[in-house]
Design a protein around this motif. Sequence first.
Motif, PDB file in Angstrom:
ATOM      1  N   ALA A 130       0.835  -1.207   0.000  1.00  0.00           N
ATOM      2  CA  ALA A 130       0.000   0.000   0.000  1.00  0.00           C
ATOM      3  C   ALA A 130       0.867   1.254   0.000  1.00  0.00           C
ATOM      4  CB  ALA A 130      -0.896  -0.011   1.239  1.00  0.00           C
ATOM      5  N   GLY A 131       0.269   2.377  -0.397  1.00  0.00           N
ATOM      6  CA  GLY A 131       0.961   3.668  -0.313  1.00  0.00           C
ATOM      7  C   GLY A 131       1.385   4.196  -1.675  1.00  0.00           C
ATOM      8  N   LEU A 132       1.342   3.317  -2.702  1.00  0.00           N
ATOM      9  CA  LEU A 132       1.779   3.773  -4.024  1.00  0.00           C
ATOM     10  C   LEU A 132       0.604   3.879  -4.998  1.00  0.00           C
ATOM     11  CD1 LEU A 132       4.313   1.328  -3.187  1.00  0.00           C
ATOM     12  CD2 LEU A 132       5.316   3.215  -4.464  1.00  0.00           C
TER      13      LEU A 132
ATOM     14  N   ILE B 205      21.155  13.805 -12.463  1.00  0.00           N
ATOM     15  CA  ILE B 205      20.204  12.976 -13.210  1.00  0.00           C
ATOM     16  C   ILE B 205      19.796  11.780 -12.339  1.00  0.00           C
ATOM     17  CG2 ILE B 205      19.956  11.500 -15.245  1.00  0.00           C
ATOM     18  CD1 ILE B 205      22.171  13.302 -16.540  1.00  0.00           C
ATOM     19  N   ALA B 206      18.489  11.595 -12.161  1.00  0.00           N
ATOM     20  CA  ALA B 206      18.021  10.408 -11.427  1.00  0.00           C
ATOM     21  C   ALA B 206      18.053   9.234 -12.389  1.00  0.00           C
ATOM     22  CB  ALA B 206      16.603  10.635 -10.917  1.00  0.00           C
ATOM     23  N   VAL B 207      18.780   8.176 -12.040  1.00  0.00           N
ATOM     24  CA  VAL B 207      18.781   6.992 -12.908  1.00  0.00           C
ATOM     25  C   VAL B 207      17.922   5.858 -12.321  1.00  0.00           C
ATOM     26  CG1 VAL B 207      20.941   7.474 -14.089  1.00  0.00           C
ATOM     27  CG2 VAL B 207      21.009   6.171 -11.979  1.00  0.00           C
ATOM     28  N   GLY B 208      17.534   6.012 -11.063  1.00  0.00           N
ATOM     29  CA  GLY B 208      16.664   5.019 -10.460  1.00  0.00           C
ATOM     30  C   GLY B 208      16.338   5.393  -9.038  1.00  0.00           C
ATOM     31  N   ALA B 209      15.487   4.593  -8.397  1.00  0.00           N
ATOM     32  CA  ALA B 209      15.129   4.864  -7.002  1.00  0.00           C
ATOM     33  C   ALA B 209      14.613   3.594  -6.358  1.00  0.00           C
ATOM     34  CB  ALA B 209      14.043   5.934  -6.924  1.00  0.00           C
ATOM     35  N   VAL B 210      14.752   3.536  -5.039  1.00  0.00           N
ATOM     36  CA  VAL B 210      14.105   2.473  -4.277  1.00  0.00           C
ATOM     37  C   VAL B 210      12.880   3.097  -3.613  1.00  0.00           C
ATOM     38  CG1 VAL B 210      14.325   0.832  -2.369  1.00  0.00           C
ATOM     39  CG2 VAL B 210      16.277   1.244  -3.895  1.00  0.00           C
ATOM     40  N   LEU B 211      11.702   2.527  -3.922  1.00  0.00           N
ATOM     41  CA  LEU B 211      10.445   3.000  -3.335  1.00  0.00           C
ATOM     42  C   LEU B 211       9.991   1.968  -2.299  1.00  0.00           C
ATOM     43  CD1 LEU B 211       8.601   4.048  -6.631  1.00  0.00           C
ATOM     44  CD2 LEU B 211      10.325   5.306  -5.330  1.00  0.00           C
ATOM     45  N   VAL B 212       9.263   2.441  -1.292  1.00  0.00           N
ATOM     46  CA  VAL B 212       8.805   1.520  -0.243  1.00  0.00           C
ATOM     47  C   VAL B 212       7.300   1.620  -0.061  1.00  0.00           C
ATOM     48  CG1 VAL B 212       9.429   0.631   2.032  1.00  0.00           C
ATOM     49  CG2 VAL B 212      10.765   2.452   1.035  1.00  0.00           C
ATOM     50  N   GLY B 213       6.685   0.468   0.097  1.00  0.00           N
ATOM     51  CA  GLY B 213       5.259   0.415   0.405  1.00  0.00           C
ATOM     52  C   GLY B 213       5.052  -0.212   1.767  1.00  0.00           C
ATOM     53  N   ALA B 214       3.800  -0.251   2.199  1.00  0.00           N
ATOM     54  CA  ALA B 214       3.473  -0.904   3.474  1.00  0.00           C
ATOM     55  C   ALA B 214       2.739  -2.197   3.138  1.00  0.00           C
ATOM     56  CB  ALA B 214       2.581   0.014   4.300  1.00  0.00           C
ATOM     57  N   ILE B 215       3.114  -3.264   3.833  1.00  0.00           N
ATOM     58  CA  ILE B 215       2.480  -4.563   3.568  1.00  0.00           C
ATOM     59  C   ILE B 215       0.968  -4.440   3.814  1.00  0.00           C
ATOM     60  CG2 ILE B 215       2.434  -7.036   4.218  1.00  0.00           C
ATOM     61  CD1 ILE B 215       5.220  -6.339   3.292  1.00  0.00           C
ATOM     62  N   ALA B 216       0.190  -4.869   2.818  1.00  0.00           N
ATOM     63  CA  ALA B 216      -1.276  -4.782   2.925  1.00  0.00           C
ATOM     64  C   ALA B 216      -1.859  -5.939   2.123  1.00  0.00           C
ATOM     65  CB  ALA B 216      -1.740  -3.447   2.358  1.00  0.00           C
ATOM     66  N   SER B 217      -3.183  -5.960   2.014  1.00  0.00           N
ATOM     67  CA  SER B 217      -3.753  -7.030   1.189  1.00  0.00           C
ATOM     68  C   SER B 217      -3.961  -6.480  -0.222  1.00  0.00           C
ATOM     69  CB  SER B 217      -5.072  -7.512   1.788  1.00  0.00           C
ATOM     70  OG  SER B 217      -6.110  -6.630   1.431  1.00  0.00           O
ATOM     71  N   ALA B 218      -3.733  -7.345  -1.223  1.00  0.00           N
ATOM     72  CA  ALA B 218      -3.833  -6.917  -2.611  1.00  0.00           C
ATOM     73  C   ALA B 218      -5.230  -6.351  -2.947  1.00  0.00           C
ATOM     74  CB  ALA B 218      -3.438  -8.061  -3.542  1.00  0.00           C
ATOM     75  N   PRO B 219      -6.336  -6.986  -2.489  1.00  0.00           N
ATOM     76  CA  PRO B 219      -7.663  -6.425  -2.823  1.00  0.00           C
ATOM     77  C   PRO B 219      -7.874  -5.026  -2.241  1.00  0.00           C
ATOM     78  CG  PRO B 219      -7.870  -8.693  -2.031  1.00  0.00           C
ATOM     79  CD  PRO B 219      -6.444  -8.295  -1.818  1.00  0.00           C
ATOM     80  N   GLU B 220      -7.317  -4.802  -1.047  1.00  0.00           N
ATOM     81  CA  GLU B 220      -7.450  -3.471  -0.414  1.00  0.00           C
ATOM     82  C   GLU B 220      -6.735  -2.409  -1.281  1.00  0.00           C
ATOM     83  OE1 GLU B 220      -5.139  -1.665   3.312  1.00  0.00           O
ATOM     84  OE2 GLU B 220      -5.960  -3.646   3.719  1.00  0.00           O
TER      85      GLU B 220
END
Length: 308
Positions: free
Chosen positions: A127-129, A192-207
């Motif tokens: 979640a979060g993205l 120049i941004a060549v990449g990034a690490v993004l973080v989400g929060a563990i959630a349920s896929a349907p949510e």
Amino acid sequence: MSTEINSSEWSRDLAARLSADAVVQWDHPLAKRTTLRVGGRADLYSEPASEEDLRLILQFARERDLPVTLLGRGSNLLIRDAGIRGVVICLARPAFSQIVVEGSRLRCGAGVRLKAVSVEARRAGLAGLEFLEGIPGSVGGALRMNAGAMGGWMFQVVESVRLMDRSGLACDLPVAEVPSQYRSCPLLKTQIAVGAVLVGAIASAPEVAERMAKYSAKRWESQPSQPSAGCIFKNPEEMPAGKLIDELGLKGKRLGGAMVSELHGNFIVNTGAATASDVLNLIEVVREAARSRRGIELETEVQILGED
Ligand code: EPU
């Protein structure tokens, strides 16, 4: 020697230095690379196939003292009608378009589409993205602009950014060392941004899926589907720019092929044959009305590049 001959020599010279999968094109039309579909051509358009190619392109530009412009997916961009001089770089090759999921992290190349990030996060139950779902940009562009929607913004979900400076040196920086603000990341004006690490929060896929569907529905009902560059103005402190432009009675206002969207006041749409000048002139009409009738100074959010 004319600039044109120089450009053609440049493209042959540059292509010879890069790997076979890189793209180098001389006098490349840019309108089709923007969601607004206006603007002129690039002298030298390039797509590096690796970080090493990117470093070589930067070196090539430095040797010739050519300006360098980074292009994302062109969704927040207004390119002037005479186009962009020097070297345009777009990180669209596969080396910059990978997403690797590692637990609650998504390691993304700068060329990855935001839609793909949100879909991958949904699949992984993160979640979060969800807010990235309908932003028609790339990770690199979203970092540069600290793109946002639905109450979320890019730097909320960034853990680290991989950057390359103009001399070709790359490093990974934790987000704490990459200051950002509303619709801007000042460091990325020069690096120049060549990449990034993004973080989400563990959630349920349907949510996650449910939230994405809600955002998508809101976007479709409140934002136009015609070609545009997203919101043209930053929201001023006083009130949302769209509301202000609506109250000024400017929705539907046309100049040439450019029109203030009838659906959302902060969008200028291309009705078919708009030029960059049409859009720029319409921006000035709106700014002047906001200034003279409401005393509000509107600042463009869209990035304006190139020459008249
Ligand atoms: N409104 C009007 N008339 C209009 C447009 C809007 O009265 O023609 C009112 C709405 O009813 C609402 C308020 O103005 O009460 C704000 O409108 P909205 O919810 O559409 O949000 P916004 O502030 O106009 C921002 C971002 C968008 C993002 C949306 C959705 C900026 C400049 N814009 O728009 O981002 O998609 O929220 O979260 O921050 C972009 O950056 O390119 C962009 C489109």
